[in-house]
Design a protein around this motif. Structure first.
Motif, PDB file in Angstrom:
ATOM      1  N   UNK A 143       0.840  -1.198   0.000  1.00  0.00           N
ATOM      2  CA  UNK A 143       0.000   0.000   0.000  1.00  0.00           C
ATOM      3  C   UNK A 143       0.875   1.248   0.000  1.00  0.00           C
ATOM      4  N   UNK A 144       1.904   1.258   0.819  1.00  0.00           N
ATOM      5  CA  UNK A 144       2.817   2.405   0.865  1.00  0.00           C
ATOM      6  C   UNK A 144       3.547   2.585  -0.456  1.00  0.00           C
ATOM      7  N   UNK A 145       3.992   1.484  -1.055  1.00  0.00           N
ATOM      8  CA  UNK A 145       4.687   1.552  -2.341  1.00  0.00           C
ATOM      9  C   UNK A 145       3.794   2.189  -3.407  1.00  0.00           C
ATOM     10  N   UNK A 146       2.555   1.746  -3.501  1.00  0.00           N
ATOM     11  CA  UNK A 146       1.632   2.297  -4.500  1.00  0.00           C
ATOM     12  C   UNK A 146       1.358   3.766  -4.208  1.00  0.00           C
ATOM     13  N   UNK A 147       1.093   4.090  -2.959  1.00  0.00           N
ATOM     14  CA  UNK A 147       0.807   5.489  -2.615  1.00  0.00           C
ATOM     15  C   UNK A 147       2.007   6.387  -2.859  1.00  0.00           C
ATOM     16  N   UNK A 148       3.203   5.927  -2.480  1.00  0.00           N
ATOM     17  CA  UNK A 148       4.406   6.742  -2.665  1.00  0.00           C
ATOM     18  C   UNK A 148       4.698   6.948  -4.138  1.00  0.00           C
ATOM     19  N   UNK A 149       4.599   5.917  -4.922  1.00  0.00           N
ATOM     20  CA  UNK A 149       4.926   6.009  -6.339  1.00  0.00           C
ATOM     21  C   UNK A 149       3.877   6.767  -7.134  1.00  0.00           C
ATOM     22  N   UNK A 196     -13.636  -6.272  -6.530  1.00  0.00           N
ATOM     23  CA  UNK A 196     -12.572  -5.781  -7.401  1.00  0.00           C
ATOM     24  C   UNK A 196     -12.697  -6.501  -8.741  1.00  0.00           C
ATOM     25  N   UNK A 197     -12.886  -5.712  -9.807  1.00  0.00           N
ATOM     26  CA  UNK A 197     -13.035  -6.289 -11.144  1.00  0.00           C
ATOM     27  C   UNK A 197     -11.829  -6.001 -12.022  1.00  0.00           C
ATOM     28  N   UNK A 198     -10.961  -5.083 -11.600  1.00  0.00           N
ATOM     29  CA  UNK A 198      -9.798  -4.769 -12.420  1.00  0.00           C
ATOM     30  C   UNK A 198      -8.996  -3.626 -11.832  1.00  0.00           C
ATOM     31  N   UNK A 199      -8.085  -3.106 -12.650  1.00  0.00           N
ATOM     32  CA  UNK A 199      -7.256  -1.981 -12.233  1.00  0.00           C
ATOM     33  C   UNK A 199      -6.766  -1.230 -13.458  1.00  0.00           C
ATOM     34  N   UNK A 200      -6.319  -0.018 -13.224  1.00  0.00           N
ATOM     35  CA  UNK A 200      -5.620   0.718 -14.274  1.00  0.00           C
ATOM     36  C   UNK A 200      -4.363   1.320 -13.673  1.00  0.00           C
ATOM     37  N   UNK A 201      -3.364   1.456 -14.526  1.00  0.00           N
ATOM     38  CA  UNK A 201      -2.151   2.167 -14.174  1.00  0.00           C
ATOM     39  C   UNK A 201      -2.080   3.343 -15.124  1.00  0.00           C
ATOM     40  N   UNK A 202      -2.057   4.531 -14.551  1.00  0.00           N
ATOM     41  CA  UNK A 202      -2.104   5.759 -15.334  1.00  0.00           C
ATOM     42  C   UNK A 202      -0.775   6.469 -15.168  1.00  0.00           C
ATOM     43  N   UNK A 238       8.166   9.423  -8.587  1.00  0.00           N
ATOM     44  CA  UNK A 238       8.724   8.332  -9.385  1.00  0.00           C
ATOM     45  C   UNK A 238      10.097   7.930  -8.862  1.00  0.00           C
ATOM     46  N   UNK A 239      10.322   6.635  -8.859  1.00  0.00           N
ATOM     47  CA  UNK A 239      11.638   6.097  -8.541  1.00  0.00           C
ATOM     48  C   UNK A 239      12.529   6.330  -9.767  1.00  0.00           C
ATOM     49  N   UNK A 240      13.842   6.218  -9.614  1.00  0.00           N
ATOM     50  CA  UNK A 240      14.726   6.460 -10.762  1.00  0.00           C
ATOM     51  C   UNK A 240      14.421   5.583 -11.977  1.00  0.00           C
ATOM     52  N   UNK A 241      13.943   4.360 -11.761  1.00  0.00           N
ATOM     53  CA  UNK A 241      13.666   3.456 -12.877  1.00  0.00           C
ATOM     54  C   UNK A 241      12.181   3.385 -13.214  1.00  0.00           C
ATOM     55  N   UNK A 242      11.425   4.386 -12.831  1.00  0.00           N
ATOM     56  CA  UNK A 242       9.977   4.369 -13.027  1.00  0.00           C
ATOM     57  C   UNK A 242       9.511   5.761 -13.431  1.00  0.00           C
ATOM     58  N   UNK A 243       8.229   5.894 -13.736  1.00  0.00           N
ATOM     59  CA  UNK A 243       7.639   7.193 -14.034  1.00  0.00           C
ATOM     60  C   UNK A 243       6.521   7.449 -13.034  1.00  0.00           C
ATOM     61  N   UNK A 244       6.221   8.723 -12.802  1.00  0.00           N
ATOM     62  CA  UNK A 244       5.121   9.063 -11.905  1.00  0.00           C
ATOM     63  C   UNK A 244       3.824   8.493 -12.470  1.00  0.00           C
TER      64      UNK A 244
END
Length: 160
Positions: free
Chosen positions: A37-43, A65-71, A47-53
């Protein structure tokens, strides 16, 4: 997401894994729930160096829960080429009911609310006709089909 969502999210992730798919890039079943939960909220905002906001949103219908999106709120070279700004997934048992279309629609609204103007890049595997139809229902216009990862071509759509 909070402490009460762990069982439902783990069940959704397990069902997705049983279908040979990955719930999300951040999901690790061995990670303690509070850390996830903290990882998802923080990111979401840093953004981490190897990731994007980005934001990871859960699609819930009537408490299920039927699904998710990553935006993705910003793009690096990979997402600008192959990954796109929105990735979405529907839990296998909930597919074929219009959830993906609604998840993508609401993800577009979220991006606009976050101040992302202009056209939005959404991609899918060239052989994923169901996802292509979802993107097209949301106004996606096919720009091109490009070489993808593991020899799976990617369709690149723009939604204005």
């Amino acid at each position: 997401m909070g402490p009460d969502d762990e069982h439902a999210l783990r069940a959704a992730a397990d069902a997705t894994a049983a279908a040979g798919e990955r719930w999300s890039y951040r999901w690790r079943p061995d990670l303690p729930w509070a850390d996830y939960v903290e990882l998802v909220r923080r990111r979401e905002t840093h953004a981490e160096p190897d990731d994007v906001a980005h934001a990871e949103l859960i699609a819930d219908v009537g408490g299920t829960i039927v699904g998710r999106s990553t935006i993705r709120l910003e793009l690096d070279d990979f997402f600008r080429t192959l990954g796109g700004q929105i990735g979405y997934l529907v839990v296998p048992e909930h597919r074929g009911r219009g959830h993906a279309t609604e998840i993508l629609r609401q993800s577009l609204v979220f991006l606009r609310d976050e101040g992302v103007d202009g056209s939005v890049l959404v991609t899918c595997d060239d052989d994923n006709l169901a996802s292509a139809a979802v993107i097209e229902k949301n106004g996606g216009v096919l720009e091109s089909v490009v070489p993808g990862v593991a020899d799976v071509p990617k369709r690149r759509y723009w939604i204005g």
